[in-house]
Scaffold this active site. Structure first.
Site, PDB file in Angstrom:
ATOM      1  N   ARG A  47       5.472  -2.699   6.726  1.00 23.99           N
ATOM      2  CA  ARG A  47       4.506  -3.559   6.569  1.00 23.99           C
ATOM      3  C   ARG A  47       4.457  -4.079   4.910  1.00 23.99           C
ATOM      4  O   ARG A  47       4.987  -4.980   4.921  1.00 23.99           O
ATOM      5  CB  ARG A  47       2.997  -3.444   7.209  1.00 23.99           C
ATOM      6  CG  ARG A  47       2.416  -4.689   7.268  1.00 23.99           C
ATOM      7  CD  ARG A  47       1.646  -5.194   6.164  1.00 23.99           C
ATOM      8  NE  ARG A  47       0.706  -4.211   5.741  1.00 23.99           N
ATOM      9  CZ  ARG A  47       0.046  -4.244   4.435  1.00 23.99           C
ATOM     10  NH1 ARG A  47       0.263  -5.280   3.660  1.00 23.99           N
ATOM     11  NH2 ARG A  47      -0.731  -3.251   4.093  1.00 23.99           N
ATOM     12  N   ASP A  48       3.871  -3.170   4.221  1.00 26.19           N
ATOM     13  CA  ASP A  48       3.560  -3.530   3.077  1.00 26.19           C
ATOM     14  C   ASP A  48       4.808  -3.664   2.071  1.00 26.19           C
ATOM     15  O   ASP A  48       4.938  -4.419   1.012  1.00 26.19           O
ATOM     16  CB  ASP A  48       2.491  -2.486   2.212  1.00 26.19           C
ATOM     17  CG  ASP A  48       1.659  -3.118   1.139  1.00 26.19           C
ATOM     18  OD1 ASP A  48       1.850  -4.346   0.950  1.00 26.19           O
ATOM     19  OD2 ASP A  48       1.189  -2.416   0.229  1.00 26.19           O
ATOM     20  N   HIS A  87      -4.700   3.919  -1.675  1.00 29.74           N
ATOM     21  CA  HIS A  87      -3.492   2.933  -1.441  1.00 29.74           C
ATOM     22  C   HIS A  87      -2.961   2.819  -3.126  1.00 29.74           C
ATOM     23  O   HIS A  87      -3.649   1.709  -3.615  1.00 29.74           O
ATOM     24  CB  HIS A  87      -3.708   1.742  -0.726  1.00 29.74           C
ATOM     25  CG  HIS A  87      -2.508   0.695  -0.285  1.00 29.74           C
ATOM     26  ND1 HIS A  87      -1.948   0.857   0.904  1.00 29.74           N
ATOM     27  CD2 HIS A  87      -2.088  -0.200  -1.248  1.00 29.74           C
ATOM     28  CE1 HIS A  87      -0.924  -0.159   0.534  1.00 29.74           C
ATOM     29  NE2 HIS A  87      -0.905  -0.806  -0.509  1.00 29.74           N
ATOM     30  N   HIS A  99      -0.138   1.863  -5.944  1.00 27.76           N
ATOM     31  CA  HIS A  99       1.339   1.382  -6.296  1.00 27.76           C
ATOM     32  C   HIS A  99       1.537   1.981  -7.694  1.00 27.76           C
ATOM     33  O   HIS A  99       0.761   2.308  -8.328  1.00 27.76           O
ATOM     34  CB  HIS A  99       1.219  -0.324  -6.617  1.00 27.76           C
ATOM     35  CG  HIS A  99       0.920  -0.934  -5.178  1.00 27.76           C
ATOM     36  ND1 HIS A  99       2.103  -2.037  -4.726  1.00 27.76           N
ATOM     37  CD2 HIS A  99       0.068  -1.067  -4.330  1.00 27.76           C
ATOM     38  CE1 HIS A  99       1.635  -2.322  -3.395  1.00 27.76           C
ATOM     39  NE2 HIS A  99       0.444  -1.894  -3.111  1.00 27.76           N
ATOM     40  N   CYS A 126       7.368  -6.481  -6.357  1.00 23.27           N
ATOM     41  CA  CYS A 126       7.893  -8.087  -6.573  1.00 23.27           C
ATOM     42  C   CYS A 126       9.310  -7.791  -6.330  1.00 23.27           C
ATOM     43  O   CYS A 126      10.039  -7.057  -7.223  1.00 23.27           O
ATOM     44  CB  CYS A 126       7.504  -8.473  -7.828  1.00 23.27           C
ATOM     45  SG  CYS A 126       8.085 -10.207  -8.192  1.00 23.27           S
ATOM     46  N   ASN A 173       4.694   0.220  -3.627  1.00 28.65           N
ATOM     47  CA  ASN A 173       4.063   1.236  -3.171  1.00 28.65           C
ATOM     48  C   ASN A 173       4.343   2.523  -3.749  1.00 28.65           C
ATOM     49  O   ASN A 173       5.644   2.757  -4.034  1.00 28.65           O
ATOM     50  CB  ASN A 173       4.136   1.334  -1.667  1.00 28.65           C
ATOM     51  CG  ASN A 173       3.494   0.091  -1.238  1.00 28.65           C
ATOM     52  OD1 ASN A 173       2.169   0.231  -0.914  1.00 28.65           O
ATOM     53  ND2 ASN A 173       3.922  -1.094  -0.737  1.00 28.65           N
TER      54      ASN A 173
END
Lengths: 303, 303
Positions: B15-16, B207, B209, B240, B249
């Site tokens: 998903r992410d 969560h 990055h 990106c 992530n």
């Protein structure tokens, strides 16, 4: 979690980084880059190695580099010195600090230096003693502390025993190397717990490679134990040049960004360091692993 | 430094990760990849998003993906659910957990969801309440907790206030997002110190990055505070797509390697996860940021 007010960074890119890069820089490029690094606020730069050019052809111009860089007052210019012959050249190059080196594991020491550990120690003693007489400070690199590519785990007693012998030589600093980039935060604390019972924390530096992404996490674990000196390479230069994306030294830029965010003084200007990282990335001809460099590029910070 | 015996990993790559990749995968490729991930030992996979395809065209096949993956017993298959319409599709897709989302900062929430924070909260309440009635567990993502691209620092009181409202909805887990990848270990501990006074640590996930290389260091800081649930994306997918080298992530592979080295159970087979990372890297058509993936490739581990 203990966080220091300030840390010292030892920039090893021009030596540990460049000695492993596939791209060969001209002497003039090396000088330009070291001069750029001198202007970032770094207080320590390991500029080259006086190992015989046969072993490290990439740094065969050591003396020319050492003689031609601009010395910024307050910056310590160090170099790797393998033996007395190397020390003579280092002295001719007006080096401030001599770094000797060996491995904590027998096999790696033999592969790297072509000598046993017990044969190596007297050579290091001769170099550090001669260097001290010439008013140089001395640093010892101990490689494979957190794992050896040939022997895997290195017994803690062996690390302690060699460290004791090195400190008996009155070295000013011991840099513990994670040569294969596999140290983890728990292991870092276990090794440091043993060493800090015996040696002052001010004399111990940590030298991580970011091969598996743990360099900053390991530094956090080390800071928690009171360590305040870390090696890094601008841009994360180094590592195996034949392995795209495989990381070399901990990126000085990533360390400096993290410290700035955590309120830890480094004295280094991140913007200037990133410019030096971008410059050396172009010369290296490959994408360097520093996350901050890649992020700065993607955010168009250099345009 | 406190180290947990085991941690839970929430794999958000499908998903992410995929929602931000430039390369468009076929539905069949997504299913194949999720099926590979299901076989790694991961106990939680966020497989897609039921946000309107207009907003996330890369995941417009959400229902087809949800309906066609092989469900491994014991694995929770979650999806992002923006509203009741999305929930209807998620239920049709037999999702186990519904993840709602919002930002801790007003501007980012408006840019991302096109609504104010106070307009968003009742929508999330409706979704979580309906999801619970349908026997789904619920998770809430709170973005920009550690910094907003528009407002910079987000006041801690605001994070606490929104977290309270979310926990009042009886969500099963709150995932605190470092949306811009700028959180640092000190900040992580400050935010957690405030939240853990109010909410159980078992219900809080982090969560990160890895935009600036601090993801693993931040996890170490969070583990030290008692947190044992972390989001990650296989291969470090995401970020990106127009920024080569800019990290998405936290790489699940890097987290799993670090945990294995530290003696922390994850239940995940690193070898299988790296194969899944290599597979998705080929489909993404760009070098992914996972250090372990790049190192494994350079060591010829896949040949």
């Amino acid at each position: 979690m203990k966080v220091p007010k300030k840390i010292s960074i030892k920039e090893v890119g021009p030596r540990d980084g460049l000695q492993n890069e596939k791209a060969r820089l001209s002497t003039s490029d090396k000088i330009t880059w070291i001069n750029m690094l001198s202007m970032t606020g770094l207080s320590y730069i390991e500029i080259t190695s006086f190992v015989h050019p046969k072993w490290i052809p990439a740094l065969s111009d050591a003396l020319a580099v050492a003689k031609s860089i601009e010395r910024k007052p307050g910056v310590t210019y160090a170099a790797l010195v393998p033996n007395q012959k190397g020390l003579e050249r280092a002295l001719e190059g007006r080096i401030d600090e001599a770094s000797v080196f060996m491995s904590a594991s027998e096999t790696h020491n033999r592969k790297n230096i072509n000598k046993s550990i017990s044969e190596t120690l007297p050579i290091l003693k001769a170099v550090t003693s001669e260097a001290a007489k010439a008013n140089l400070t001395t640093r010892a690199y101990l490689s494979t502390v957190f794992g050896c590519p040939y022997e895997n785990d290195v017994p803690l007693e062996q690390i302690i025993r060699i460290s004791e012998t090195l400190f008996d030589m009155e070295i000013d600093e011991l840099s513990l190397g994670d040569t294969i980039g596999a140290a983890n935060p728990v292991q870092v604390q276990i090794v440091l717990e043993a060493l800090l019972k015996r040696f002052p924390k001010e004399k111990i530096a940590l030298h991580f490679h970011d091969t598996r992404g743990m360099a900053l996490a390991n530094m956090i674990a080390a800071m928690d134990m009171g360590i305040t000196t870390f090696d890094g390479a601008c841009g994360g230069l180094g590592g195996c040049p034949y392995a795209p994306g495989s990381s070399g030294n901990a990126a000085t830029d990533d360390l400096i960004y993290m410290c700035a965010q955590m309120g830890i003084e480094t004295g280094v200007d991140l913007g200037k360091l990133l410019l030096a990282a971008k410059w050396i990335e172009e010369k290296a001809g490959r994408q360097l692993p520093s996350r901050n460099l890649q992020t700065a590029k993607s955010l168009d910070c250099f345009s």
